[in-house]
Design an enzyme around this catalytic site. Structure first.
Site, mmCIF file in Angstrom:
data_model
loop_
_atom_site.group_PDB
_atom_site.id
_atom_site.type_symbol
_atom_site.label_atom_id
_atom_site.label_comp_id
_atom_site.label_asym_id
_atom_site.label_seq_id
_atom_site.Cartn_x
_atom_site.Cartn_y
_atom_site.Cartn_z
ATOM 1 N N GLY A 31 0.820 -1.206 0.000
ATOM 2 C CA GLY A 31 0.000 0.000 0.000
ATOM 3 C C GLY A 31 0.857 1.260 0.000
ATOM 4 O O GLY A 31 2.020 1.228 -0.368
ATOM 5 N N HIS A 37 4.507 2.274 -8.027
ATOM 6 C CA HIS A 37 3.584 1.133 -8.026
ATOM 7 C C HIS A 37 2.689 1.170 -9.271
ATOM 8 O O HIS A 37 2.385 0.125 -9.850
ATOM 9 C CB HIS A 37 2.676 1.188 -6.792
ATOM 10 C CG HIS A 37 3.395 0.999 -5.491
ATOM 11 N ND1 HIS A 37 3.501 1.995 -4.559
ATOM 12 C CD2 HIS A 37 4.026 -0.073 -4.977
ATOM 13 C CE1 HIS A 37 4.166 1.539 -3.513
ATOM 14 N NE2 HIS A 37 4.503 0.293 -3.740
ATOM 15 N N GLN A 61 7.960 -9.179 7.892
ATOM 16 C CA GLN A 61 9.193 -8.617 7.341
ATOM 17 C C GLN A 61 9.672 -7.392 8.108
ATOM 18 O O GLN A 61 10.612 -6.730 7.690
ATOM 19 C CB GLN A 61 9.046 -8.331 5.843
ATOM 20 C CG GLN A 61 8.091 -7.217 5.478
ATOM 21 C CD GLN A 61 7.839 -7.168 3.974
ATOM 22 O OE1 GLN A 61 7.136 -8.001 3.413
ATOM 23 N NE2 GLN A 61 8.429 -6.189 3.296
ATOM 24 N N GLY A 147 9.320 -4.002 -8.492
ATOM 25 C CA GLY A 147 10.157 -2.871 -8.876
ATOM 26 C C GLY A 147 11.631 -3.202 -8.684
ATOM 27 O O GLY A 147 12.008 -3.854 -7.702
ATOM 28 N N SER A 185 9.443 6.061 -3.448
ATOM 29 C CA SER A 185 9.331 5.102 -2.347
ATOM 30 C C SER A 185 8.247 5.586 -1.399
ATOM 31 O O SER A 185 8.075 6.800 -1.214
ATOM 32 C CB SER A 185 10.669 5.030 -1.596
ATOM 33 O OG SER A 185 10.485 4.394 -0.358
ATOM 34 N N SER A 186 7.556 4.617 -0.787
ATOM 35 C CA SER A 186 6.525 4.983 0.194
ATOM 36 C C SER A 186 7.150 5.711 1.379
ATOM 37 O O SER A 186 6.473 6.424 2.109
ATOM 38 C CB SER A 186 5.811 3.729 0.692
ATOM 39 O OG SER A 186 5.334 2.993 -0.391
ATOM 40 N N ARG A 187 8.460 5.511 1.577
ATOM 41 C CA ARG A 187 9.115 6.146 2.724
ATOM 42 C C ARG A 187 9.388 7.639 2.498
ATOM 43 O O ARG A 187 9.660 8.358 3.459
ATOM 44 C CB ARG A 187 10.459 5.475 3.005
ATOM 45 C CG ARG A 187 10.325 4.033 3.394
ATOM 46 C CD ARG A 187 11.685 3.418 3.497
ATOM 47 N NE ARG A 187 11.581 1.988 3.738
ATOM 48 C CZ ARG A 187 12.613 1.176 3.815
ATOM 49 N NH1 ARG A 187 13.833 1.641 3.700
ATOM 50 N NH2 ARG A 187 12.447 -0.096 4.036
HETATM 51 O O1 PAF Z 1 8.168 -4.367 -1.685
HETATM 52 C C1 PAF Z 1 7.172 -4.499 -0.935
HETATM 53 O O2 PAF Z 1 6.284 -3.653 -0.903
HETATM 54 C C2 PAF Z 1 7.080 -5.739 -0.056
HETATM 55 O O3 PAF Z 1 8.325 -6.140 0.396
HETATM 56 C C3 PAF Z 1 6.320 -6.895 -0.731
HETATM 57 C C4 PAF Z 1 7.063 -7.407 -1.954
HETATM 58 C C5 PAF Z 1 4.926 -6.460 -1.119
HETATM 59 C C6 PAF Z 1 6.202 -8.069 0.246
HETATM 60 O O4 PAF Z 1 5.509 -7.706 1.394
#
Ligand code: PAF
Length: 275
Positions: A31, A37, A61, A147, A185-187
């Site tokens: 998300g 994305h 993760q 990506g 990046s989402s960050r």
């Molecule tokens: O790159 C990400 O957003 C995540 O590491 C992924 C591949 C969706 C796995 O949770």
């Protein structure tokens, strides 16, 4: 666009999408969707008749020290972007659907998962490999698009799919960058304005280093100088390393990939470029 939150509905939708030899492409995400994305969604559209995007912030993760609750979330905004991008299925499991009570199976990976992010974030790739394997199995996707921005992740997922004989093709898509060169990046939204202004120095210094190496300079001193410049500018560099693209072993000759990670304040920026 069909929004799906339970496995039986997903299985029915996937079977319908894949009937008659048609293909399903998956874009796995957590998300907080951005242009990067959406470029993956467009690539998925080229690769298959039906496009599914998964949105799942995967607790497996994140290390206990990393604040999972602070990961940016914007479900309504994400769904609006996916509709506009022409996504067909949004797969949005919750944590108990992904990891029901008693769940005990994890995918362990060595090789490309070692070093770099694997060192900085122990167990990170175990979580990525596990969730991606589950996502591939849940969706039965024919193709998954990742990506290149997370280069090591792309190598890890490619390795897992090959090693487990998963019937899926892993496609990498070139990193999408902001106009000033910063990798999307989402960050990035967590960067303060002054940090956001400074952030494009990372890809600029990487580009300069690669130009010097291409012109014949020895990588070590070039990368040491770039690291020093990052430090002086206010980054906390973690690594800047030239590696073999697939194994991530130290670069000797031929194709190479420059991997970089550096912190700006609390935000860890990742980037990579081809030699
Ligand atoms: O790159 C990400 O957003 C995540 O590491 C992924 C591949 C969706 C796995 O949770």
């Amino acid at each position: 666009m069909q929004i799906i939150r339970d496995l039986p509905t997903l299985r029915t939708a996937s079977a319908a999408a894949r009937s008659g030899g048609r293909r399903l492409a998956l874009v796995p995400t957590m998300g907080a969707l951005h242009q990067g994305h959406l470029a993956l969604v467009a690539a998925a559209r080229q690769a298959a008749e039906t496009v599914a995007v998964s949105i799942f912030v995967n607790p497996l993760q994140f290390a206990p020290t990393e604040d999972l609750s602070r990961y940016p979330r914007d479900e309504d905004g994400d769904l609006a972007k996916l509709r506009a991008a022409g996504c067909d299925l949004a797969w949005m499991p919750d944590v108990p659907t992904m990891y029901p009570p008693g769940s005990a199976t994890r995918i362990e990976i060595a090789g490309p998962a070692e070093g770099f992010e694997g060192t900085a974030r122990p167990d990170h790739f175990r979580g990525v490999a596990t969730v991606c394997t589950k996502l591939f199995s849940q969706t039965q996707a024919d193709v998954a698009v990742f990506g290149e921005k997370d280069w090591q992740q792309l190598q890890v997922v490619t390795r897992v799919a090959a090693d487990l004989d998963l019937p899926i093709r892993i496609l990498g898509h070139p990193t999408v960058r902001e106009a000033d060169g910063l990798a999307c990046s989402s960050r990035n939204i967590r960067l303060a304005p002054d940090q956001r202004g400074l952030a494009p120095l990372l890809p600029r210094l990487m580009q300069t280093a690669l130009d010097a190496i291409r012109a014949g300079a020895a990588p070590q001193p070039v990368l040491a100088r770039a690291t020093q410049q990052l430090l002086e500018a206010g980054f906390v560099p973690d690594y800047l390393a030239l590696v073999q693209p697939e194994t991530l072993a130290p670069w000797q000759s031929g194709p190479g990939r420059l991997l970089a990670a550096a912190r700006l304040g609390e935000v860890r920026l990742l980037d990579n470029m081809a030699l």
